[in-house]
Design a protein around this motif. Structure first.
Motif, PDB file in Angstrom:
ATOM      1  N   PHE A 171     -43.204  15.238   8.584  1.00  0.00           N
ATOM      2  CA  PHE A 171     -42.295  16.249   9.115  1.00  0.00           C
ATOM      3  C   PHE A 171     -41.115  15.600   9.846  1.00  0.00           C
ATOM      4  O   PHE A 171     -39.964  15.954   9.632  1.00  0.00           O
ATOM      5  N   TRP A 172     -41.411  14.614  10.704  1.00  0.00           N
ATOM      6  CA  TRP A 172     -40.349  13.947  11.456  1.00  0.00           C
ATOM      7  C   TRP A 172     -39.422  13.173  10.522  1.00  0.00           C
ATOM      8  O   TRP A 172     -38.212  13.111  10.744  1.00  0.00           O
ATOM      9  N   THR A 173     -39.980  12.613   9.451  1.00  0.00           N
ATOM     10  CA  THR A 173     -39.141  11.901   8.480  1.00  0.00           C
ATOM     11  C   THR A 173     -38.176  12.881   7.812  1.00  0.00           C
ATOM     12  O   THR A 173     -37.013  12.567   7.572  1.00  0.00           O
ATOM     13  N   MET A 174     -38.679  14.100   7.542  1.00  0.00           N
ATOM     14  CA  MET A 174     -37.813  15.127   6.945  1.00  0.00           C
ATOM     15  C   MET A 174     -36.673  15.501   7.888  1.00  0.00           C
ATOM     16  O   MET A 174     -35.537  15.694   7.464  1.00  0.00           O
ATOM     17  N   ASP A 194     -46.044  10.986  22.163  1.00  0.00           N
ATOM     18  CA  ASP A 194     -45.728   9.897  21.232  1.00  0.00           C
ATOM     19  C   ASP A 194     -44.611  10.298  20.270  1.00  0.00           C
ATOM     20  O   ASP A 194     -43.956   9.444  19.674  1.00  0.00           O
ATOM     21  N   GLU A 195     -44.358  11.597  20.120  1.00  0.00           N
ATOM     22  CA  GLU A 195     -43.296  12.043  19.206  1.00  0.00           C
ATOM     23  C   GLU A 195     -41.907  11.831  19.805  1.00  0.00           C
ATOM     24  O   GLU A 195     -40.901  11.988  19.106  1.00  0.00           O
ATOM     25  N   ALA A 196     -41.836  11.445  21.084  1.00  0.00           N
ATOM     26  CA  ALA A 196     -40.548  11.132  21.713  1.00  0.00           C
ATOM     27  C   ALA A 196     -39.802  10.070  20.905  1.00  0.00           C
ATOM     28  O   ALA A 196     -38.579  10.082  20.811  1.00  0.00           O
ATOM     29  N   ALA A 197     -40.573   9.164  20.290  1.00  0.00           N
ATOM     30  CA  ALA A 197     -39.972   8.035  19.573  1.00  0.00           C
ATOM     31  C   ALA A 197     -39.071   8.488  18.423  1.00  0.00           C
ATOM     32  O   ALA A 197     -38.194   7.748  17.990  1.00  0.00           O
ATOM     33  N   TRP A 198     -39.283   9.706  17.909  1.00  0.00           N
ATOM     34  CA  TRP A 198     -38.469  10.206  16.792  1.00  0.00           C
ATOM     35  C   TRP A 198     -37.158  10.830  17.281  1.00  0.00           C
ATOM     36  O   TRP A 198     -36.307  11.199  16.466  1.00  0.00           O
ATOM     37  N   CYS A 199     -37.026  10.996  18.583  1.00  0.00           N
ATOM     38  CA  CYS A 199     -35.860  11.725  19.124  1.00  0.00           C
ATOM     39  C   CYS A 199     -34.800  10.746  19.609  1.00  0.00           C
ATOM     40  O   CYS A 199     -35.108   9.656  20.084  1.00  0.00           O
ATOM     41  N   ASP A 200     -33.506  11.169  19.530  1.00  0.00           N
ATOM     42  CA  ASP A 200     -32.432  10.356  20.096  1.00  0.00           C
ATOM     43  C   ASP A 200     -32.504  10.423  21.613  1.00  0.00           C
ATOM     44  O   ASP A 200     -32.382   9.417  22.293  1.00  0.00           O
ATOM     45  N   ARG A 201     -32.650  11.642  22.131  1.00  0.00           N
ATOM     46  CA  ARG A 201     -32.832  11.815  23.576  1.00  0.00           C
ATOM     47  C   ARG A 201     -33.915  12.844  23.810  1.00  0.00           C
ATOM     48  O   ARG A 201     -34.187  13.688  22.942  1.00  0.00           O
TER      49      ARG A 201
END
Ligand SMILES: Nc1ncnc2c1ncn2[C@@H]1O[C@H](COP(=O)(O)OP(=O)(O)OP(=O)(O)O)[C@@H](O)[C@H]1O
Length: 307
Positions: A171-174, A194-201
């Motif tokens: 999902f995050w890759t999409m 841990d999903e913070a890593a997919w975010c810019d901020r």
């Protein structure tokens, strides 16, 4: 210029304060995470931004439009995926997609390119009722439905809650691909640190307030204590023993170990001695870098002390 602005938003439900003065801005093309546990106020914030709920105070704009005065136009420019499953369970995959396109006066064909990569995972189930899809497939269909009118901004409220780790990653890759190919701005909430890593901020939220906003690396860099992981054979009583150690300033369970901060004068040697005095002489202590979850716990502790 910020494509989303949020200024001093407040919302109460009776005596419960859901939002207690929330301010932030999101840049165009950014993936911005609102990260916090259940009850932090994420859904209330998303419902206000999606023009479905009125705030008690404060203001917000999306793509330069006020979410109250210009709510009709805001609705055209956003895609909203609510936390709970939003699809029609009795409609098939393709019926759901057609329905969401038609309510925006659009058609699946006209915006198909934008959802094609995601829909390709669903194509073989297109005649299956949405209610009979797996969690990961429902999530992908909900994302397609939120995108089918080609919005400029996506609001995704806990899109990965209850979804298996493989589907979460997919999902995050999409989302990353959507941002790269279409410049879409994504505001996304999650309770998974841990999903913070997919975010810019990210903004870390708790009790209706933003505790800190920065890039994930920036948040970690602000962690001011030295952090240690502690494991022992007698894990069942390690928490109690850690709490009894004079040099320990905080400790919490993290996976298969405890994460511990120490008084600034103490080091591994002191902790080893204090644990040995509690019969935990075999404890393994290692200095580790902080995760976003460590930062969240530390900020929460500071807020608790301040209140
Ligand atoms: N309709 C409502 N009536 C009363 N209290 C509410 C209502 N909706 C939310 N709340 C309360 O407001 C607070 C914030 O809730 P909100 O749903 O915005 O948080 P959240 O971060 O999205 O959490 P969750 O993931 O549990 O939905 C919580 O204490 C919640 O119990």
């Amino acid at each position: 210029m910020d494509i989303i602005t949020v200024n001093g938003l407040r919302k109460k439900y009776g005596r419960v304060t859901a939002l207690d003065g929330v301010d932030f801005g999101v840049n165009e093309g950014e993936i911005y995470g609102i990260i916090g546990p259940d009850g932090a106020g994420k859904t209330t914030l998303f419902r206000i931004l999606a023009t479905l709920l009125l705030a008690d105070a404060g203001s917000a704009t999306v793509d330069g439009l006020d979410v109250v005065a210009d709510y009709r136009e805001v609705r055209r420019r956003i895609g909203y995926m609510p936390g709970r499953f939003s699809l029609y369970q009795d409609l098939t995959v393709e019926e759901n997609l057609n329905f969401f396109a038609s309510i925006f006066g659009s058609s699946v064909e006209s915006n198909y390119a934008m959802v094609a990569g995601i829909y390709s995972h669903l194509e073989r189930f297109r005649t299956r009722r949405a209610g009979k899809l797996s969690g990961g497939m429902k999530q992908k269909l909900a994302l397609c439905c939120a995108l089918i009118h080609a919005p400029r901004v996506l609001f995704l409220d806990e899109p990965t809650t209850g979804v298996d780790p493989v589907s979460r990653k997919e999902f995050w890759t999409m989302l990353e691909k959507l941002r790269r190919d279409y410049g879409i701005t994504v505001l996304v909430s999650t309770p998974y640190m841990d999903e913070a890593a997919w975010c810019d901020r990210i903004s870390l939220v708790q009790g209706g307030r933003i505790m800190q906003t920065d890039t994930p690396d920036g948040i970690r860099a602000r962690f001011s204590s030295r952090l240690f992981s502690v494991r022992s054979v007698a894990m069942h009583r390690l928490m109690t023993d850690l709490k009894a150690c004079p040099s320990v300033t905080s400790s919490f369970a993290f996976g298969d170990c405890y994460h511990v901060t120490l008084d600034e004068r103490a080091g591994i040697g002191e902790l080893q001695c204090e644990l040995a005095a509690c019969g935990q002489g075999d404890a393994v202590i290692e200095r580790i870098p902080p995760t976003v979850e460590d930062c969240f716990m530390s900020l929460m502790q500071r807020h608790d002390v301040a209140e």
